[in-house]
Write an enzyme that holds these catalytic residues in place. Structure first.
Site, PDB file in Angstrom:
ATOM      1  N   ASP A   1      73.081  34.963  93.201  1.00 27.01           N
ATOM      2  CA  ASP A   1      72.147  36.088  93.148  1.00 27.01           C
ATOM      3  C   ASP A   1      71.249  35.999  94.385  1.00 27.01           C
ATOM      4  OD1 ASP A   1      70.032  37.789  92.689  1.00 27.01           O
ATOM      5  OD2 ASP A   1      69.819  37.279  90.573  1.00 27.01           O
TER       6      ASP A   1
ATOM      7  N   ARG B   1      64.710  50.747  95.772  1.00 24.63           N
ATOM      8  CA  ARG B   1      64.832  49.876  94.599  1.00 24.63           C
ATOM      9  C   ARG B   1      66.235  50.034  94.015  1.00 24.63           C
ATOM     10  NH1 ARG B   1      61.137  47.273  91.850  1.00 24.63           N
ATOM     11  NH2 ARG B   1      59.773  47.752  93.576  1.00 24.63           N
TER      12      ARG B   1
ATOM     13  N   TYR C   1      75.931  64.680  89.199  1.00 24.11           N
ATOM     14  CA  TYR C   1      76.595  63.698  88.326  1.00 24.11           C
ATOM     15  C   TYR C   1      77.888  63.250  88.977  1.00 24.11           C
ATOM     16  CZ  TYR C   1      74.541  62.443  83.921  1.00 24.11           C
ATOM     17  OH  TYR C   1      73.769  61.825  82.970  1.00 24.11           O
TER      18      TYR C   1
ATOM     19  N   LYS D   1      63.877  44.248  98.493  1.00 26.23           N
ATOM     20  CA  LYS D   1      63.008  43.122  98.859  1.00 26.23           C
ATOM     21  C   LYS D   1      63.106  42.868 100.376  1.00 26.23           C
ATOM     22  CE  LYS D   1      63.341  41.173  94.201  1.00 26.23           C
ATOM     23  NZ  LYS D   1      64.583  41.625  93.532  1.00 26.23           N
TER      24      LYS D   1
ATOM     25  N   THR E   1      69.672  42.791  95.545  1.00 34.55           N
ATOM     26  CA  THR E   1      68.875  44.017  95.482  1.00 34.55           C
ATOM     27  C   THR E   1      68.543  44.467  96.898  1.00 34.55           C
ATOM     28  OG1 THR E   1      66.806  42.752  95.331  1.00 34.55           O
ATOM     29  CG2 THR E   1      67.787  43.477  93.260  1.00 34.55           C
TER      30      THR E   1
ATOM     31  N   GLU F   1      79.978  60.287  87.653  1.00 25.36           N
ATOM     32  CA  GLU F   1      80.549  59.124  86.943  1.00 25.36           C
ATOM     33  C   GLU F   1      81.923  58.808  87.514  1.00 25.36           C
ATOM     34  OE1 GLU F   1      80.478  59.715  82.729  1.00 25.36           O
ATOM     35  OE2 GLU F   1      78.298  59.606  82.649  1.00 25.36           O
TER      36      GLU F   1
HETATM   37  N1  DSN Z   1      60.562  40.403  89.513  1.00 22.89           N
HETATM   38  C1  DSN Z   1      61.213  40.067  90.752  1.00 22.89           C
HETATM   39  C2  DSN Z   1      60.378  39.108  91.534  1.00 22.89           C
HETATM   40  O1  DSN Z   1      59.224  39.398  91.710  1.00 22.89           O
HETATM   41  O2  DSN Z   1      60.855  38.080  91.985  1.00 22.89           O
HETATM   42  C3  DSN Z   1      62.590  39.594  90.591  1.00 22.89           C
HETATM   43  O3  DSN Z   1      63.290  40.469  89.782  1.00 22.89           O
END
Ligand code: DSN
Length: 419
Positions: free
Chosen positions: A203, A238, A57, A232, A229, A59
């Site tokens: 984003d 993730r 933990y 990808k 993120t 925080e």
């Molecule tokens: N769900 C994702 C996508 O496939 O683009 C984005 O969050």
């Protein structure tokens, strides 16, 4: 399956779950993943992700935790932040968001008040749920104005965005998308935001890896806050992250913790550190160039085969196909392709006449197959297979023939186990 020897202790304690994980490995190994938001992480990232850092933990932030025993995880988080700063050229980085949606939630919380006007891209034109969809917190907490793409060119019309911004005076403009195949002009968004006195959030969830690799322009010099993120195009675990100016750093940090999250996932943060380290290597630039080159070949081949590609092509990792002339929906295409071992997702296209659950388009992306070493020649073969299935979605013979070529391609392009 050698690398899955780490499943041995699990198979002794919980054979049911061990079996399910093996099954998922088998599923991934034997299918071709064209879902534009997915990728395959390296073994090094899996090792960090499955480490005992999950026990801790923490925080708070390094040097300012609400728990004892944080000396090591403090270093883990400092290293992760430092690498992200170098990778993106950002002044301030927060690596604690559990996901891209959490990163967006925290950013809204830091920058604007409920009831404020936000301006984001329409979902059916490529925007994300968290950019103001009615069913999402962003659509419930804020007054939403959406912009889209031009009906003819299917490109963002920056003059139309400016006119809308001048009309509605949003507090925050959100740039970025999850199914827009073209370069986004962040300088243009910045000029519009400045002109109407709005803040600019970008984003980059989908294109973070392309930006890190230099194959898409960076929004960092233009945006107040950038969210993203790691799973990808960055080929990491993730999770989410936020980049911002030093001036906004403490507001963003407070909005993540304690504003919207509790304890950070230290094992995921460690895996993000490995992801950033890998993205800092020269090989990563070549990888992102290959992602884009593969997507271009796919768009050209699909167009050459007579299919309509939204906006006429791609500049990034994804291609959006209009299925209208084939008289099938995105849902039918998705199901037929999955039966043949190819995974892609139905997607609305701009000015779609199909409801979102059916969708008039198909989104295909090249990050995961590029990780598996697919070359432009492989893409040509694969696109031929996709076209066969889309033209005869109900044929068992086509399904079986395509499935067997897919199986061969999967054997010659194994999942990345060893790097
Ligand atoms: N769900 C994702 C996508 O496939 O683009 C984005 O969050």
């Amino acid at each position: 399956m050698d690398s899955y020897s780490s499943l041995e202790p699990l198979s002794a304690v919980d054979p049911e779950l061990a079996e399910l994980i093996k099954n998922e490995h088998q599923r991934q190994a034997s299918t071709i993943d064209l879902i534009a938001s997915e990728n395959h992480v390296s073994r090094a990232i899996r090792v960090a992700h499955s480490s005992l850092l999950t026990d801790k933990y923490a925080e708070g932030y390094p040097g300012r935790r609400y728990y004892s025993g944080c000396s090591v995880v403090d270093e883990v988080e400092r290293v992760t932040v430092a690498r992200a700063k170098v990778l993106f050229g950002a002044e301030h980085v927060n690596v604690q968001p559990h996901s891209g949606s959490q990163a967006n939630f925290a950013t809204y919380q830091a920058l604007i008040k409920p009831g404020a006007t936000i301006m984001g891209m329409d979902r059916s034109h490529g925007g994300h749920l968290t950019h103001g969809a009615e069913v999402n917190f962003s659509g419930r907490l804020f007054r939403v104005v959406t912009y889209g793409v031009d009906r003819e060119t299917e490109l963002i019309d920056y003059d139309a965005v400016r006119a809308l911004a001048r009309q509605h005076h949003p507090a925050l403009i959100v740039a970025g998308a999850s199914s827009y195949p073209r370069i986004i002009d962040f300088a243009a968004f910045s000029r519009i935001a400045k002109e109407v006195g709005a803040l600019l959030m970008v984003d980059i969830a989908h294109i973070a890896g392309l930006i890190a690799g230099g194959t898409h322009p960076s929004p960092v010099p233009y945006a107040d806050v950038v969210t993203g993120t790691t799973q990808k195009t960055l080929r990491g675990p993730r999770g989410g992250f936020i980049l911002c100016t030093t001036a906004l750093g403490s507001s963003i940090d407070s909005a993540v913790f304690p504003g919207s999250q509790g304890g950070p996932l230290m094992h995921v943060i460690a895996a993000k550190a490995v992801c950033f380290q890998q993205a800092l290597q020269p090989a990563f630039r070549r990888y992102t160039e290959a992602i884009v080159a593969n997507a271009r070949v796919m768009a050209e081949e699909l167009s050459g085969a007579g299919l309509r590609v939204v906006s006429g092509g791609t500049d990034n990792h994804l291609v959006l196909v209009d299925l209208g002339q084939l008289h099938i929906t995105g849902k039918q295409a998705e199901i037929a392709l999955e039966r043949a071992g190819i995974l892609a997702n139905r997607n609305s296209i701009p000015y779609d006449t199909q409801p979102p659950l059916m969708a008039g388009g198909l989104r295909v992306g090249t990050p995961a197959i590029t990780t598996r070493g697919f070359t432009p020649d492989d893409i040509r073969t694969l696109t031929g297979l996709i076209c066969r299935v889309l033209r005869q979605p109900d044929s068992d013979q086509v399904r079986d023939e395509v499935r067997s070529v897919v199986a061969e391609m999967c054997v010659s392009h194994p999942l990345p186990e060893s790097y």
